[in-house]
Design an enzyme around this catalytic site. Structure first.
Site, PDB file in Angstrom:
ATOM      1  N   SER A 144       0.394   1.928  -3.171  1.00 51.36           N
ATOM      2  CA  SER A 144      -0.884   2.461  -2.765  1.00 51.36           C
ATOM      3  C   SER A 144      -1.750   2.967  -3.860  1.00 51.36           C
ATOM      4  CB  SER A 144      -0.828   3.303  -1.481  1.00 51.36           C
ATOM      5  OG  SER A 144      -2.151   3.769  -0.972  1.00 51.36           O
ATOM      6  N   TYR A 157       1.945  11.106   2.134  1.00 48.02           N
ATOM      7  CA  TYR A 157       2.096   9.707   1.690  1.00 48.02           C
ATOM      8  C   TYR A 157       1.538   9.573   0.268  1.00 48.02           C
ATOM      9  CZ  TYR A 157       0.367   4.862   2.468  1.00 48.02           C
ATOM     10  OH  TYR A 157       0.067   3.384   2.144  1.00 48.02           O
TER      11      TYR A 157
END
Ligand code: NAD
Length: 252
Positions: A144, A157
């Protein structure tokens, strides 16, 4: 050489929704036999059916990437049903949002266990499988832009995806002599279950307005990068990251 994957077998984790579902369809459309894996195995039936409708081949296997037995089991079943795997897409992932200084340890652990430890176990078992069969292959980690750029409220995350990018490089270097390529796709914001609520919020709308191409992505935006990394056309690419974000992370 082409993007044709006929004769190859692939495994996609977290295939019951969002990007994983699209990855499975794209690989099957390119000719690969695909093992689709997720915790909610009932949600895989419609995906297997959809792939069968264009004469593709897919099988559904239950998988929890946080459970080492489940990770071993998915590789065993995929090999028995489809033969040796040459493509594995490490897609399963989750996010928990909140103020970093308030984040519970259990929440931190859950995100790291799924996104980093889970991806690591999947990569390790896949590499053992490929080394035993001696035919190499392509492991594609779904990272990501939050693994390379900072945002508030997603500390675990971000750390998990940054870790996954580092892991991609480390494994690429170690496994290159075995013919195993390890690369990462680094998506920007693509509307799926993982972020739909956030993107609809005021903070999400502000973020969207900052994307140079003026839109969030759709799962189809990852078709090209996926097929490139899965196919032999990227035979000399390993340890790389392909960013797909409409210019988002390029912007100061
Ligand atoms: P999603 O929530 O639709 O998909 C995530 C999938 O992972 C789900 O099917 C979920 O069931 C599965 N999963 C979660 N924990 C699991 C576990 N323990 N075992 C097996 N499967 C598990 O969201 P998505 O957007 O499709 O996300 C797919 C991947 O793409 C994730 O790794 C996510 O971090 C990454 N990603 C998404 C975006 C985006 O904007 N959508 C951006 C960058 C990266």
């Amino acid at each position: 050489m082409s993007f044709d994957l006929s004769g190859k077998a692939a495994l996609v984790t977290g295939a019951s929704s969002g990007l994983g579902r699209r990855f499975a369809i794209t690989l099957a459309q390119a000719g690969a036999k695909v093992a689709v894996a997720a915790r909610r195995v009932d949600r895989l039936d419609s995906l297997v059916q959809e792939i069968a409708e264009f004469d593709g081949r897919a099988i559904a296997i239950q998988l929890d990437v946080t459970d080492p037995d489940s990770v071993r089991h998915v590789l065993d079943v995929a090999e028995t049903e489809l033969g040796g795997l040459s493509i594995m897409v490490n897609n399963a992932g989750m996010v928990l949002r909140g103020d970093a200084h308030e984040m519970a340890l259990a929440d931190w652990d859950a995100v790291i266990e799924t996104n980093l430890r889970g991806a690591w176990m999947m990569a390790q078992q896949t590499a053992r499988h490929m080394m035993r069969l001696g035919h190499g292959g392509s492991i594609i980690n779904i990272a990501s832009i939050l693994g390379i750029q900072g945002r508030p409220w997603v500390p675990a995350y971000s750390a998990s995806k940054g870790g996954l990018i580092s892991l991609t490089r480390a494994l690429a270097v170690e496994w290159a002599p075995h013919g195993i390529r390890v690369n990462a796709i680094v998506p920007g914001y693509i509307e799926t279950d993982i972020n739909r609520e956030f993107l609809a919020s005021a903070a999400g709308k502000t973020l969207k307005a900052r994307i140079p191409q003026g839109r969030t992505g759709v799962p189809e935006d990852l078709d090209g990068p996926l097929l490139l990394l899965a196919s032999d056309l990227s035979g000399f690419m390993t340890g790389t990251t392909l960013t797909v974000d409409g210019g988002h992370s390029a912007q100061l």
